[in-house]
Design an enzyme around this catalytic site. Sequence first.
Site, PDB file in Angstrom:
ATOM      1  N   GLY A 222      58.063  74.682   9.260  1.00 25.82           N
ATOM      2  CA  GLY A 222      58.129  75.843  10.034  1.00 25.82           C
ATOM      3  C   GLY A 222      58.203  75.172  11.229  1.00 25.82           C
ATOM      4  N   CYS A 223      58.513  75.530  12.638  1.00 25.30           N
ATOM      5  CA  CYS A 223      59.041  74.091  13.585  1.00 25.30           C
ATOM      6  C   CYS A 223      59.873  74.896  15.056  1.00 25.30           C
ATOM      7  CB  CYS A 223      60.229  73.946  12.510  1.00 25.30           C
ATOM      8  SG  CYS A 223      60.618  72.931  11.279  1.00 25.30           S
ATOM      9  N   SER A 224      59.999  73.941  15.851  1.00 26.37           N
ATOM     10  CA  SER A 224      61.088  75.332  17.016  1.00 26.37           C
ATOM     11  C   SER A 224      62.353  74.864  17.548  1.00 26.37           C
ATOM     12  CB  SER A 224      59.863  74.556  18.369  1.00 26.37           C
ATOM     13  OG  SER A 224      59.899  73.002  18.038  1.00 26.37           O
TER      14      SER A 224
ATOM     15  N   GLY B 112      61.900  70.518  16.601  1.00 25.10           N
ATOM     16  CA  GLY B 112      60.684  70.142  16.614  1.00 25.10           C
ATOM     17  C   GLY B 112      60.125  70.453  15.176  1.00 25.10           C
TER      18      GLY B 112
END
Lengths: 515, 377
Positions: B11-13, B196
């Site tokens: 998943g992530c930013s 991130g």
Amino acid sequence: MMRSLVSPDFLVKIDHRQCRRCKRCVQGCGFGALSFQDRVVPDNTRCVACQRCVAFCPEEAITVVRNPLAFKGNDYWTANDIKSIYKQAEAGGMLFTGMGNDRPYGSYFDRMVLDACQVTNPSIDPLREPMELRTYLGSKPNALEFVERAGGAGSGGPGADMAPLGATLATRLGPQVALETPIIFAAMSYGAISLQAHKALARAASLAGSLMNTGEGGLHKELYPYSDRIIVQVASGRFGVDQEYLDRGAAVEIKIGQGAKPGIGGHLPGEKVSQEVSQTRMIPEGSDALSPAPHHDIYSIEDLSQLIYALKEATRYSKPVGVKIAAVHNVAAIASGIARAGADFVYIDGFRGGTGAAPTMIRDNIGIPIEMAIAAVDDRLRLEGIRNQVTLVAAGGIRNSGDVAKAIALGADVVAIGTAALLAMGCHLCQKCNTGNCSWGIATQRPELTRRLETEEATERLVNLLRGWSLELKDFLGALGVNAIESLRGSRERLRGVGLNQVELDVLGIKPCGR
Amino acid sequence: MKGTFPRIPSGCSITGILNKKAKRFSGADVIRSIRLMHDRSNGLGGGFAGYGIYPQYKDHYAFHLLYTNEASQHDTEYFLEKNFVIDRCEPIPTRPHPRITDTPMLWRYFLRVKPYVVEQFSSSHNRELVKSADEADAEKNFVVSQVMEINQKIGGAFVASSGKNMGVFKGVGFPEDIGEFYRVEEYEGYMWTSHGRFPTNTPGWWGGAHPFTILDWSVVHNGEISSYGINRRYLEAFGYHCTLQTDTEVIAYLFDLLHRRQGLSLENTCLALAAPFWKEIDRYPEPKREAVTAIRQVYGSAMLNGPFSLVVGFTGGMIGITDRIKLRPLVCGQKDEVVYLSSEESAIREICPAPDRVWTIRAGEPIIVKLEEGVQP
């Protein structure tokens, strides 16, 4: 006197207490296995277990069972081997049969499983989201070229940057046939199957946005209304091939070989060449229709190339021209040669592929499984950088949408179904197509038999089958977290092998499950 | 280090900032923006790409390398010396950080390709696959091949970035900690992207952090490419080897192949990668319908399927795009000449409290932002 050493395969049991002597079964049996002498009398030696009588008996008074007559147990000499020898000792000929290889070679489809999404990449609900199965049959270039359009997209802020395209397509693609589902009908000729069956395939293809294939028997006039959904085949016998035939097709296919009988020709016996068949095939009524083993104008790849381009010229480059071959040991190199010879699609028929008639020994002992052939061909074409040049059609023993999904994941663009389509029309896989006695009116030209196949109903059943499989394909895609068939095509990462050895895994290009 | 792990879904930013007048600004902003989305990552990967950060070496290929041991450094330098002139070579400056541990050796090299090398390379690879439009392009093909070879063949060495006047700083940790570790705030660039990471199953592998790059392409990605299997096989036919076992790397290579090598415009590249649905395409007026149909027909194997939002950086611009049913978020903001892309609006407002405009981008529709006309990166 001994009747024959060949004992019947099946026993027909009539429950005479239930039977109300309507004789429907007697009329229904195309093989003459039932007669009426005060009551229904079976001739077990003629029964092929096609189940026509069973399905139509209003009293459920008929059962067909396997003849329990036992040979002394022998794991090496099977009952089948023994009976075949008796038959040949009696008649001195070749063994003949219909439909595909039924030997217990196993199936790679059954040794592969598909992936599904959990958490990190969400699965997609096909009931809520669009799922795309559209596939184009035809050659694609490796890249597209665009030319800048005057006053195209500028760069004056985010809005202007979003202007789409901003250039005009300069590459002209070759002819493409759109398919709404990646499943088409395999080649089955009028002659091998009835006009009713042929028409049902054409109408179903038309309704479902798919394709049917004439096989090598020409195109009957009654199929003309569906010609934009028909692949017209040019085989070694060239039956029914003329300019109009080529013009009528949506695509043209040169048939080199067939999965059920690689390397040998075909033979439609004269008794099946009725007036209609004779007109459609453009041969005299009652004459045997012989398809030579090779095309007598193709003895090498450059000859094939000439025929491909002759057909392209004849059709003014307006439709894809493809080549059908049987899956044999060297299939990858052959397919590559065909692609380079100018074909727009390559149709590969695996060793489970069906037939209207083939020598049993040929059918059962030649060719390789379609799963391996797809993997080998797809790999080879990619290695040579020519994968986009051809559409890869795979056939030969596709039994359900799971097989379709796996074939596509291995690298096929399109799959073709023959046996499954016949089953949808009512075939019971008795493997006696070669006798022309099909009680279901499919693989026969006898008018009293063919007329029982309702074209309307058969069409609906074929459309239903394509619809059912397409829905299931969309379910597979959703579970895999993708919403277009091209994201499954060749995506072997989504397949895993169960119980395959390392060499088999390597050829298939997949990992074992657990990895 | 390489190839030992299965593919790692995550998943992530993500965040991207571009100054369209090419005014350079410190990496501090991008650290603040990504720090706000702390909870979108789990401490197993963070990274930054800065563009315009090496103005004194802007015509050199800036290679950022991660080494797990001295032998891999020795082998890589020996390999580089064969074909490149190394004009400068130094450790990438870092500062000790309490939460960043097990760091590999981090080096950067400013390289020029030796004369004759490209010519030799082009003539020994004269297949269509390495055909190039011009000399500059041929040189880039050569550099791509060198990156592939290091990643594929030199154990323990991994190229983090290889573009001109840009560099990638990435590793295992929360992105804000990675930023501090690499002293990212000390660099000035006209564009920054950041990532991130929240992998669901990961060993601590520095090479697996985003951004993923080839030449000056950098990709930060939130999501997972469900079509990875076919995208990878498609790319292999064109000489790209996916050695990093992470789906995101295919995106960088696809941009390189479709835009740089095959000459598709960025818009058309995006149409290939996040293609519109057929039912939309069928409604387009001609000749657009024909063109987009052809793009899907020809580039079906390049289409990215599965959840993603991306910020793709390149010299002079960036692209924000999501998958065609938008299974991952992406927000765009603008203030004067600065354009922001981020997973969350809050991460934009953190560094730009009063943007002129903030909007959620539509599924599958790219935002392509470039430097203003005439502005040199």
